[in-house]
Motif scaffolding. Structure first.
Motif, mmCIF file in Angstrom:
data_model
loop_
_atom_site.group_PDB
_atom_site.id
_atom_site.type_symbol
_atom_site.label_atom_id
_atom_site.label_comp_id
_atom_site.label_asym_id
_atom_site.label_seq_id
_atom_site.Cartn_x
_atom_site.Cartn_y
_atom_site.Cartn_z
ATOM 1 N N ASN A 129 14.556 9.136 -0.612
ATOM 2 C CA ASN A 129 14.173 10.596 -1.671
ATOM 3 C C ASN A 129 12.877 9.741 -2.312
ATOM 4 O O ASN A 129 12.213 11.048 -2.735
ATOM 5 N N PHE A 130 12.547 8.978 -2.855
ATOM 6 C CA PHE A 130 11.052 8.605 -3.518
ATOM 7 C C PHE A 130 10.390 7.671 -2.784
ATOM 8 O O PHE A 130 8.945 7.091 -3.585
ATOM 9 N N ASN A 131 10.753 6.481 -2.129
ATOM 10 C CA ASN A 131 9.980 5.611 -1.388
ATOM 11 C C ASN A 131 9.339 5.120 -2.287
ATOM 12 O O ASN A 131 7.945 5.124 -2.412
ATOM 13 N N LEU A 132 10.558 4.560 -3.320
ATOM 14 C CA LEU A 132 9.217 3.876 -5.034
ATOM 15 C C LEU A 132 9.460 2.617 -4.370
ATOM 16 O O LEU A 132 9.517 2.138 -3.317
ATOM 17 N N GLN A 133 7.579 2.497 -4.948
ATOM 18 C CA GLN A 133 6.930 1.184 -4.588
ATOM 19 C C GLN A 133 6.889 0.166 -6.284
ATOM 20 O O GLN A 133 7.469 0.502 -7.073
ATOM 21 N N LYS A 134 6.818 -0.863 -5.957
ATOM 22 C CA LYS A 134 7.718 -1.714 -6.923
ATOM 23 C C LYS A 134 6.968 -1.851 -8.124
ATOM 24 O O LYS A 134 7.015 -2.001 -9.632
ATOM 25 N N GLU A 135 5.511 -1.369 -8.064
ATOM 26 C CA GLU A 135 4.338 -1.033 -9.219
ATOM 27 C C GLU A 135 4.889 0.077 -10.123
ATOM 28 O O GLU A 135 3.846 0.586 -11.077
#
Length: 313
Positions: A15-21
């Motif tokens: 849903n967010f394509n969450l990136q580690k930073e």
């Protein structure tokens, strides 16, 4: 690892394509903290800087959260609102999204909903169906809904159709998770007639017996039965009773659960809401926003029948 934690991780990935930073904020209340912790742990496992903030569950859907919560939303890359009442149609969410925060609102989500149902839907199917119905709303003018012999009509001309897919990869995108609906703010004084609600009502759960809602010039003036009286009490005596939203469910795996977050997404249903709609193109600020779900309606958009007893025409 539990299925709950796995699906919480999938929400961040899909849903967010969450990136580690990226920074993650989990907003919850005293009733929903158990479920919120799965998302908090999932964000930490992903290696993200994560913060969980909690406030008392003494508010109604559409009511503004505490100022500290509203301010915190503005400073996260990604925010999840795992709350008992909805923050979806609040200025706090709108202002944070305008500043770039990607926000998922999950009002009333249960452990059952985190495990299965709407959350399992194929994202491309939901996106395609939502786009189709959003375009119809965007270009339409007059809506007519028939259910069990009762008819409600209203105007949507000039208002913007809103797609809610639950996919928020770009800055400032926000909405429900899980999702799947196309919705619009009707012209506030245009609704006249009656509507049978037989699905569920936000904060009241599944409808125990069908409720007849009667509207005159956009205002809810009568709601039958015990749950109808509870609905009127939730909405109050003022602007809360003005029609705020017309939505069409576009999620094929969603179920009627008694939680409007999932119920209003069920493919083959529509919903009407009352109260605030200014955050998505209307004129009303009411401090409350309550959705009412209708199963298997017949719907006309201008002269075109787009749904017959819940089946797409």
């Amino acid at each position: 690892m539990s299925q709950y934690l796995k699906n919480a991780q999938k929400v961040f990935d899909n849903n967010f394509n969450l990136q580690k930073e990226e920074t993650v904020l989990i907003v919850t209340d005293d009733k929903m903290s158990e479920i919120a912790h799965f998302f908090y742990e999932a964000a930490k496992l992903n290696g993200n800087e994560a913060v969980l903030t909690q406030f008392p569950a003494t508010y109604k859907s559409g009511e503004e959260p505490p100022k500290a919560i509203a301010e915190a939303l503005k400073h996260a890359d990604v925010a999840l609102c795992v709350t008992s009442a909805s923050l979806t149609h609040t200025n706090a969410k709108k202002e944070a999204a305008a500043g770039g925060t990607r926000i998922g609102t999950m009002p009333g989500i249960t452990l059952d909903m985190l495990e299965k149902g709407a959350i399992e839907a194929d994202p491309d199917t939901v996106k395609n169906l939502t786009a189709q119905f959003t375009e119809k709303l965007e270009t339409g003018s007059k809506v007519k809904i028939e259910k069990d012999g009762e008819v409600l009509e209203f105007t949507i001309s000039g208002r913007r159709g809103v797609p809610s897919t639950g996919i928020f990869w770009n800055k400032g995108e926000a909405g429900n998770i899980p999702s799947g609906e196309a919705y619009i703010a009707p012209i506030e004084n245009s609704a006249n007639g009656s509507l049978i609600v037989d699905g569920s009502i936000a904060q009241l759960g599944k409808v125990e017996e069908p409720i007849k809602l009667t509207l005159v010039e956009g205002r809810l003036i009568e709601a039958t039965g015990e749950q109808g009286s509870e609905l009127l009490n939730l909405l109050g005596e003022d602007k809360g009773r003005i029609i705020a939203e017309f939505g069409i469910g576009t999620n094929p795996t969603a179920r009627i659960t008694g939680v409007v977050l999932e119920d209003e997404k069920v493919f083959g249903t529509i919903h009407i809401a009352f109260g605030s709609n200014k955050p998505f193109g209307g004129q009303t600020e009411a401090g409350v926003h309550i959705d009412c779900v209708v199963q298997s309606p017949t719907v006309w958009l201008d002269e075109e029948k787009i749904m017959e007893k819940g089946q797409i025409v």
